[in-house]
Design an enzyme around this catalytic site. Structure first.
Site, PDB file in Angstrom:
ATOM      1  N   TYR A   6     -17.555   1.918  -1.457  1.00 44.15           N
ATOM      2  CA  TYR A   6     -17.346   3.334  -1.773  1.00 44.15           C
ATOM      3  C   TYR A   6     -18.440   3.863  -2.699  1.00 44.15           C
ATOM      4  O   TYR A   6     -18.930   4.985  -2.533  1.00 44.15           O
ATOM      5  CB  TYR A   6     -15.971   3.540  -2.408  1.00 44.15           C
ATOM      6  CG  TYR A   6     -14.833   3.444  -1.424  1.00 44.15           C
ATOM      7  CD1 TYR A   6     -14.694   4.372  -0.401  1.00 44.15           C
ATOM      8  CD2 TYR A   6     -13.893   2.427  -1.512  1.00 44.15           C
ATOM      9  CE1 TYR A   6     -13.658   4.280   0.511  1.00 44.15           C
ATOM     10  CE2 TYR A   6     -12.855   2.329  -0.605  1.00 44.15           C
ATOM     11  CZ  TYR A   6     -12.736   3.259   0.411  1.00 44.15           C
ATOM     12  OH  TYR A   6     -11.707   3.161   1.322  1.00 44.15           O
ATOM     13  N   ARG A  22       5.255  14.142  -5.305  1.00 45.26           N
ATOM     14  CA  ARG A  22       3.805  14.273  -5.191  1.00 45.26           C
ATOM     15  C   ARG A  22       3.372  15.696  -4.825  1.00 45.26           C
ATOM     16  O   ARG A  22       2.169  15.998  -4.811  1.00 45.26           O
ATOM     17  CB  ARG A  22       3.266  13.329  -4.110  1.00 45.26           C
ATOM     18  CG  ARG A  22       2.986  11.894  -4.520  1.00 45.26           C
ATOM     19  CD  ARG A  22       1.747  11.744  -5.377  1.00 45.26           C
ATOM     20  NE  ARG A  22       0.607  12.511  -4.925  1.00 45.26           N
ATOM     21  CZ  ARG A  22      -0.243  12.134  -3.966  1.00 45.26           C
ATOM     22  NH1 ARG A  22      -0.079  10.981  -3.356  1.00 45.26           N
ATOM     23  NH2 ARG A  22      -1.262  12.902  -3.637  1.00 45.26           N
ATOM     24  N   ASP A  61      -4.611   3.211  -7.089  1.00 42.39           N
ATOM     25  CA  ASP A  61      -5.621   3.298  -6.039  1.00 42.39           C
ATOM     26  C   ASP A  61      -6.804   2.438  -6.454  1.00 42.39           C
ATOM     27  O   ASP A  61      -7.078   2.285  -7.655  1.00 42.39           O
ATOM     28  CB  ASP A  61      -6.071   4.742  -5.823  1.00 42.39           C
ATOM     29  CG  ASP A  61      -6.949   4.863  -4.587  1.00 42.39           C
ATOM     30  OD1 ASP A  61      -6.401   5.106  -3.499  1.00 42.39           O
ATOM     31  OD2 ASP A  61      -8.178   4.689  -4.702  1.00 42.39           O
ATOM     32  N   ARG A 102       5.233   6.021   0.498  1.00 41.07           N
ATOM     33  CA  ARG A 102       4.623   7.284   0.909  1.00 41.07           C
ATOM     34  C   ARG A 102       5.234   7.889   2.163  1.00 41.07           C
ATOM     35  O   ARG A 102       4.910   9.018   2.511  1.00 41.07           O
ATOM     36  CB  ARG A 102       3.114   7.109   1.085  1.00 41.07           C
ATOM     37  CG  ARG A 102       2.692   6.169   2.184  1.00 41.07           C
ATOM     38  CD  ARG A 102       1.185   6.026   2.175  1.00 41.07           C
ATOM     39  NE  ARG A 102       0.733   5.133   3.236  1.00 41.07           N
ATOM     40  CZ  ARG A 102      -0.526   5.039   3.621  1.00 41.07           C
ATOM     41  NH1 ARG A 102      -1.442   5.775   3.037  1.00 41.07           N
ATOM     42  NH2 ARG A 102      -0.872   4.213   4.572  1.00 41.07           N
ATOM     43  N   ARG A 121       0.809  -1.210   0.000  1.00 42.93           N
ATOM     44  CA  ARG A 121       0.000   0.000   0.000  1.00 42.93           C
ATOM     45  C   ARG A 121       0.849   1.269   0.000  1.00 42.93           C
ATOM     46  O   ARG A 121       1.078   1.887   1.025  1.00 42.93           O
ATOM     47  CB  ARG A 121      -0.938  -0.016   1.210  1.00 42.93           C
ATOM     48  CG  ARG A 121      -2.072   0.993   1.115  1.00 42.93           C
ATOM     49  CD  ARG A 121      -3.204   0.594   2.046  1.00 42.93           C
ATOM     50  NE  ARG A 121      -3.956   1.766   2.456  1.00 42.93           N
ATOM     51  CZ  ARG A 121      -3.908   2.277   3.685  1.00 42.93           C
ATOM     52  NH1 ARG A 121      -3.165   1.734   4.607  1.00 42.93           N
ATOM     53  NH2 ARG A 121      -4.615   3.323   3.976  1.00 42.93           N
TER      54      ARG A 121
END
Length: 337
Positions: free
Chosen positions: A148, A37, A73, A28, A24
């Site tokens: 979602y 980013r 994503d 980051r 994931r």
């Protein structure tokens, strides 16, 4: 590539060392990730082939992990086919017009190669750069993506989602079939461009009972995993809080079952049967002293020996505030154990 420790382990063989990668958006927490980013939205980042390539490569360069996870994503395929949604910082995916009816489902186009040319381009670029390091393709599982779409955004209770599943089974079935088709196409596109394995990520499946999962969700995840299986690549299936579903998630068609940190591997292995396991260090343990972190990692590696195979990973995604040096130390420890 055939000697890759990750692929050997994923196929149930005996790798030269326990392979490790991080789930994931593993990069980051890296300063180089934050730099590239800066000022660029999440979905915008996922639709720029050069940026996807750079971000996917960053954890491999930094840590020397045994596989790269494609930067994307779970709602990106929906955005690509025209669903009006965005990822809001601090919130997550937000859908402008939640799905309520069969007409809403029918309005969602099927995914084709023409919707995501940047995905094929990014995968080809990555395969060229990665050399002998495998690339793992990525897609969201039908239940999580459906949640979602129905809720309109993240939800803790999934009340509207379950209300549709129980109260409007025709709409639910149509929606799940639609999402399964999109997910299968998304994975196919990645594999045909060069990905060596795939992971189906079901963030919210842990909200379900085994009976409800088997009846209303599992058949659709089976469709996605069966389609990926026809491509000849190992299939990883991972969910969060899914202790009560691990056996079913394996039966859905996984070669590798991801186990989150809540379930000790010694408990998970009998549940998944003759399958490889992946995991499952608590992501917060990287904030502990290094010796505490590595001691727990050693316990997980030892427990993993009882399985058909074991791929080391965290029990969920890398926390953004993680110190990259700790993941370097963890990777080195696993490789040298």
């Amino acid at each position: 590539m055939s000697e890759s420790p990750f692929l050997v382990a994923a196929r149930g063989g005996k790798p030269s060392h326990t392979p490790v990668w991080f789930m994931r958006q593993a990069g980051r927490s890296l300063p180089e990730y934050l730099k590239v980013r800066e000022g660029i939205g999440m979905l915008e980042s996922c639709m720029d082939a050069d940026l996807v390539t750079e971000i996917t490569l960053q954890p491999v360069r930094r840590y020397g992990v045994d596989a790269a996870i494609f930067f994307s994503d779970i709602v990106l395929p929906l955005k690509a086919v025209g669903v009006d949604l965005d990822i809001k910082p601090g919130v997550g995916p937000v859908v402008a017009s939640p799905v309520r009816t069969l007409a809403d489902v029918e309005a969602i186009p099927d995914l084709t190669d023409e919707h995501v040319p940047f995905i094929s381009q990014a995968v080809r670029q990555l395969v060229a750069e990665l050399g002998a390091t495998p690339l793992i393709g990525f897609a969201g599982a039908p239940f999580t993506v459906a949640s979602y779409l129905v809720e309109g955004g993240p939800s803790k209770e999934h009340a509207k989602t379950k209300a549709m599943m129980f109260g409007a089974p025709d709409v639910w079935d149509a929606l799940m079939r639609k999402i399964a088709g999109i997910a299968a196409a998304y994975l196919r596109i990645q594999v045909e461009a060069g990905a060596s394995a795939v992971q189906l990520f079901d963030s919210w499946a842990g909200a379900l009972t085994p009976a409800d999962y088997r009846a209303s969700v599992m058949p659709h995840s089976e469709r996605v995993l069966a389609a990926a299986g026809e491509l000849g690549v190992p299939r990883i299936h991972f969910g969060v809080g899914t202790t009560n579903l691990l056996g079913l998630m394996g039966e859905a068609g996984a070669d590798v079952v991801g186990v989150d940190w809540r379930t000790p591997l010694e408990q998970a292995i009998p549940l998944v049967g003759d399958r490889v396991v992946q995991g499952n260090l608590d992501p917060t343990l990287v904030f502990a002293p290094t010796e505490v972190m590595t001691a727990r990692a050693a316990e997980i590696i030892e427990a993993g020996r009882a399985a058909k195979g074991h791929i080391f990973n965290l029990g969920h995604g890398v926390i953004p505030s993680t110190n990259p040096d700790q993941l370097t130390a963890l990777t080195d420890f696993v490789h040298g154990y």
